[in-house]
Design a protein around this motif. Structure first.
Motif, PDB file in Angstrom:
ATOM      1  N   ARG A  44       0.847  -1.212   0.000  1.00 26.88           N
ATOM      2  CA  ARG A  44       0.000   0.000   0.000  1.00 26.88           C
ATOM      3  C   ARG A  44       0.873   1.251   0.000  1.00 26.88           C
ATOM      4  N   LEU A  45       1.923   1.239  -0.801  1.00 24.95           N
ATOM      5  CA  LEU A  45       2.873   2.354  -0.810  1.00 24.95           C
ATOM      6  C   LEU A  45       2.208   3.660  -1.231  1.00 24.95           C
ATOM      7  N   GLY A  46       1.282   3.581  -2.196  1.00 22.56           N
ATOM      8  CA  GLY A  46       0.596   4.799  -2.623  1.00 22.56           C
ATOM      9  C   GLY A  46      -0.122   5.478  -1.475  1.00 22.56           C
ATOM     10  N   LEU A  47      -0.696   4.671  -0.600  1.00 21.45           N
ATOM     11  CA  LEU A  47      -1.404   5.216   0.557  1.00 21.45           C
ATOM     12  C   LEU A  47      -0.440   5.935   1.491  1.00 21.45           C
ATOM     13  N   LEU A  48       0.783   5.409   1.616  1.00 20.68           N
ATOM     14  CA  LEU A  48       1.755   5.999   2.535  1.00 20.68           C
ATOM     15  C   LEU A  48       2.365   7.290   1.999  1.00 20.68           C
ATOM     16  N   ILE A  49       2.574   7.375   0.689  1.00 17.04           N
ATOM     17  CA  ILE A  49       3.330   8.517   0.169  1.00 17.04           C
ATOM     18  C   ILE A  49       2.472   9.608  -0.447  1.00 17.04           C
ATOM     19  N   ALA A  50       1.215   9.318  -0.771  1.00 22.75           N
ATOM     20  CA  ALA A  50       0.392  10.317  -1.468  1.00 22.75           C
ATOM     21  C   ALA A  50      -0.493  11.133  -0.541  1.00 22.75           C
ATOM     22  N   GLY A  51      -0.621  10.716   0.720  1.00 19.97           N
ATOM     23  CA  GLY A  51      -1.572  11.392   1.606  1.00 19.97           C
ATOM     24  C   GLY A  51      -1.297  12.870   1.792  1.00 19.97           C
ATOM     25  N   GLY A  52      -0.019  13.222   2.058  1.00 19.88           N
ATOM     26  CA  GLY A  52       0.312  14.624   2.282  1.00 19.88           C
ATOM     27  C   GLY A  52       0.096  15.482   1.058  1.00 19.88           C
ATOM     28  N   THR A  53       0.508  14.985  -0.121  1.00 22.40           N
ATOM     29  CA  THR A  53       0.323  15.747  -1.355  1.00 22.40           C
ATOM     30  C   THR A  53      -1.152  15.879  -1.704  1.00 22.40           C
ATOM     31  N   LEU A  54      -1.915  14.833  -1.451  1.00 21.77           N
ATOM     32  CA  LEU A  54      -3.358  14.896  -1.698  1.00 21.77           C
ATOM     33  C   LEU A  54      -4.006  15.958  -0.821  1.00 21.77           C
ATOM     34  N   GLY A  55      -3.594  16.017   0.439  1.00 22.94           N
ATOM     35  CA  GLY A  55      -4.116  17.051   1.338  1.00 22.94           C
ATOM     36  C   GLY A  55      -3.749  18.444   0.889  1.00 22.94           C
ATOM     37  N   LEU A  56      -2.506  18.606   0.442  1.00 21.92           N
ATOM     38  CA  LEU A  56      -2.063  19.903  -0.057  1.00 21.92           C
ATOM     39  C   LEU A  56      -2.915  20.354  -1.230  1.00 21.92           C
ATOM     40  N   PHE A  57      -3.190  19.434  -2.153  1.00 15.70           N
ATOM     41  CA  PHE A  57      -3.940  19.819  -3.347  1.00 15.70           C
ATOM     42  C   PHE A  57      -5.393  20.138  -3.026  1.00 15.70           C
ATOM     43  N   VAL A  58      -5.984  19.392  -2.095  1.00 13.50           N
ATOM     44  CA  VAL A  58      -7.351  19.691  -1.689  1.00 13.50           C
ATOM     45  C   VAL A  58      -7.429  21.075  -1.055  1.00 13.50           C
ATOM     46  N   ALA A  59      -6.369  21.469  -0.336  1.00 14.89           N
ATOM     47  CA  ALA A  59      -6.367  22.769   0.339  1.00 14.89           C
ATOM     48  C   ALA A  59      -6.161  23.936  -0.620  1.00 14.89           C
ATOM     49  N   VAL A  98      -4.674   4.948   8.695  1.00 15.62           N
ATOM     50  CA  VAL A  98      -4.604   5.983   9.732  1.00 15.62           C
ATOM     51  C   VAL A  98      -3.390   6.879   9.483  1.00 15.62           C
ATOM     52  N   PHE A  99      -2.273   6.275   9.119  1.00 21.13           N
ATOM     53  CA  PHE A  99      -1.079   7.051   8.770  1.00 21.13           C
ATOM     54  C   PHE A  99      -1.388   8.006   7.624  1.00 21.13           C
ATOM     55  N   ALA A 100      -2.065   7.489   6.586  1.00 21.37           N
ATOM     56  CA  ALA A 100      -2.405   8.321   5.435  1.00 21.37           C
ATOM     57  C   ALA A 100      -3.345   9.456   5.815  1.00 21.37           C
ATOM     58  N   LEU A 101      -4.288   9.188   6.718  1.00 22.61           N
ATOM     59  CA  LEU A 101      -5.219  10.228   7.161  1.00 22.61           C
ATOM     60  C   LEU A 101      -4.473  11.344   7.896  1.00 22.61           C
ATOM     61  N   GLY A 102      -3.519  10.963   8.737  1.00 17.04           N
ATOM     62  CA  GLY A 102      -2.732  11.974   9.427  1.00 17.04           C
ATOM     63  C   GLY A 102      -1.906  12.804   8.467  1.00 17.04           C
ATOM     64  N   GLN A 103      -1.282  12.148   7.486  1.00 16.46           N
ATOM     65  CA  GLN A 103      -0.497  12.879   6.490  1.00 16.46           C
ATOM     66  C   GLN A 103      -1.380  13.794   5.647  1.00 16.46           C
ATOM     67  N   PHE A 104      -2.573  13.319   5.315  1.00 16.51           N
ATOM     68  CA  PHE A 104      -3.525  14.136   4.551  1.00 16.51           C
ATOM     69  C   PHE A 104      -3.880  15.408   5.328  1.00 16.51           C
ATOM     70  N   THR A 105      -4.164  15.268   6.617  1.00 13.88           N
ATOM     71  CA  THR A 105      -4.521  16.421   7.441  1.00 13.88           C
ATOM     72  C   THR A 105      -3.374  17.412   7.532  1.00 13.88           C
ATOM     73  N   ALA A 106      -2.162  16.908   7.755  1.00  9.43           N
ATOM     74  CA  ALA A 106      -0.997  17.788   7.840  1.00  9.43           C
ATOM     75  C   ALA A 106      -0.747  18.491   6.508  1.00  9.43           C
ATOM     76  N   GLY A 107      -0.901  17.756   5.385  1.00  3.91           N
ATOM     77  CA  GLY A 107      -0.694  18.368   4.079  1.00  3.91           C
ATOM     78  C   GLY A 107      -1.717  19.444   3.772  1.00  3.91           C
ATOM     79  N   ALA A 108      -2.975  19.201   4.138  1.00  5.38           N
ATOM     80  CA  ALA A 108      -4.018  20.202   3.905  1.00  5.38           C
ATOM     81  C   ALA A 108      -3.770  21.456   4.734  1.00  5.38           C
ATOM     82  N   ALA A 109      -3.355  21.267   5.984  1.00  2.00           N
ATOM     83  CA  ALA A 109      -3.089  22.419   6.848  1.00  2.00           C
ATOM     84  C   ALA A 109      -1.919  23.238   6.325  1.00  2.00           C
TER      85      ALA A 109
END
Length: 433
Positions: A44-59, A98-109
């Motif tokens: 599930r590497l995509g889940l681990l590495i894309a979360g922060g960038t996905l959050g950034l783009f949503v923001a 859960v790791f991906a969700l945390g990275q997503f939140t940090a990236g969006a912020a």
């Protein structure tokens, strides 16, 4: 004089932010194989590495609206709380999602603060100062590249990867404070509303579909097509058709973000899985490309912008990715190839960035249309690189999650960078009649 002082403060803030991004990037890349093993998420590497960038783009489309409604101070406070909270969630995660969700939140912020500051910088700073900011930003990767991976591994050995993941927080927060203070009182760009169009949501939705497809390739293909369609909508007219000048440069920037961003995010996984090297030697290769990028960028920005060679640089990086995909499985070969790849980026990036943000010379310097186009390009270049990075991480992570899939991913990165080189051949603006 006051305007010049403000511009210099803003430039310093952007450079500091780049240093913070470098620290975070090296920590995340160095720890990726360790985190994947500990969470049982090698598939599930995509889940681990894309979360922060996905959050950034949503923001990104929300940044202007939030700043207008809350102001810089409250936005800084809100972004800080969610950034730290997201990283804490990631650092305490027991499961990949859960790791991906945390990275997503940090990236969006982080995106709430970073996008606005960089957009203002591109719109306000002169071409000469912009080139200096690009060169200085590249230099900010040298010290983290030299020290970051080794320091991260040492901290991981002493305290574990969870504490090591939190180590960059003070540096990142310092960079955010500098940027927000530099643009305090600046109006949010009026063009932000154009990115709230529903079609623009196809990019993060499509990337998420690729990440979450979990081997269902029909869903992954549909997600990729949706993301490409959203990219065409978000970027200026003519980008998909490679119209000469800034549109072609933006297309090349998108492809660069996908090819290099994806390859860089997975380099430690490729080395540990396919080359059989340990985390320490993988960290050496991880550091090689950004050091070469930074040093080469510092050299080429001393030359006239018209002498820069974005197409040749991207072609060199494409060749490096191809060697990693199909070349000899020797540590020395990987080290040389990825160093050459970083030098290629150093040749390409400054000129490509400048061409992406420069309106046609046919428009008078003081013309209202030129100022409006400059604001549009300022947002577009951030969008292009962010989209590319998101798609590269999502797609590359999905491919690398397969058995023996990392070389396939690097083959895809090589093709993407080669297409970027072709687009860059049309990035020079046409001569005025």
């Amino acid at each position: 004089m006051s305007r010049k002082v403000d511009d210099r403060r803003l430039a310093v803030g952007i450079v500091a932010l780049e240093f913070a991004a470098a620290v975070s990037t090296f920590v995340a890349s160095t720890l990726l194989p360790i985190i994947a093993a500990d969470l049982g998420a090698r598939d599930r590497l995509g889940l681990l590495i894309a979360g922060g960038t996905l959050g950034l783009f949503v923001a990104m489309p929300l940044a202007g609206t939030v700043l207008r409604r809350l102001g810089a101070g409250r936005t800084l406070a809100l972004g800080t709380v969610f950034y730290v909270g997201g990283l804490v969630v990631a650092a305490t995660a027991q499961h990949a999602w859960v790791f991906a969700l945390g990275q997503f939140t940090a990236g969006a912020a982080g995106g709430l603060l970073a996008v606005f500051g960089i957009s203002v910088a591109i719109r306000r700073l002169s071409v000469r100062l912009r080139l200096k900011v690009v060169a200085a930003s590249s230099a900010m990767w040298i010290l983290p590249a030299m020290v970051g991976p080794a320091a991260t591994l040492a901290l991981e050995h002493v305290a574990g990867w969870r504490w090591a993941l939190l180590a960059p927080v003070p540096v990142v927060l310092a960079g955010r404070f500098l940027v927000v203070s530099a643009v305090r009182g600046e109006a949010a760009p009026s063009g932000d509303g154009r990115h709230l169009r529903p079609a623009g949501l196809l990019v993060p939705a499509g990337a998420a579909a690729v990440v979450l497809a979990d081997g269902v390739w029909l869903a992954a293909a549909a997600g990729a097509l949706a993301a490409v369609a959203g990219t065409v909508v978000l970027l200026p007219a003519g980008t998909a058709r490679l119209r000469r000048g800034a549109p072609a440069a933006l297309a090349a920037m998108t492809l660069f973000g996908a090819g290099y961003g994806g390859a860089d995010s997975l380099i430690t996984v490729l080395l540990t899985d396919e080359y059989g090297v340990g985390p320490a030697r993988a960290a050496v290769v991880l550091s090689a490309a950004p050091i070469a990028w930074a040093l080469t960028s510092l050299l080429v920005t001393r030359a006239a912008p018209e002498r820069q060679v974005p197409a040749a640089g991207l072609a060199l990086t494409a060749a490096a990715a191809a060697v990693l995909a199909a070349g000899p499985r020797e540590f020395a070969a990987a080290l040389v190839a990825w160093t050459v790849g970083g030098a290629g980026v150093g040749l390409a990036y400054p000129g490509l960035y400048l061409r992406s943000t420069t309106p046609p010379a046919s428009l008078a310097p003081a013309a209202p249309r030129r100022e409006a186009l400059a604001a549009e390009l300022a947002t577009a270049v951030i969008t292009a690189e962010a989209i590319g990075g998101l798609l590269g991480r999502a797609g590359g992570g999905a491919l690398a999650s397969l058995d023996d899939g990392a070389p396939v991913a690097y083959g895809a990165f090589a093709i993407t960078l080669a297409l970027g080189a072709l687009a860059a051949t049309r990035s020079r603006a046409p001569l005025c009649p």
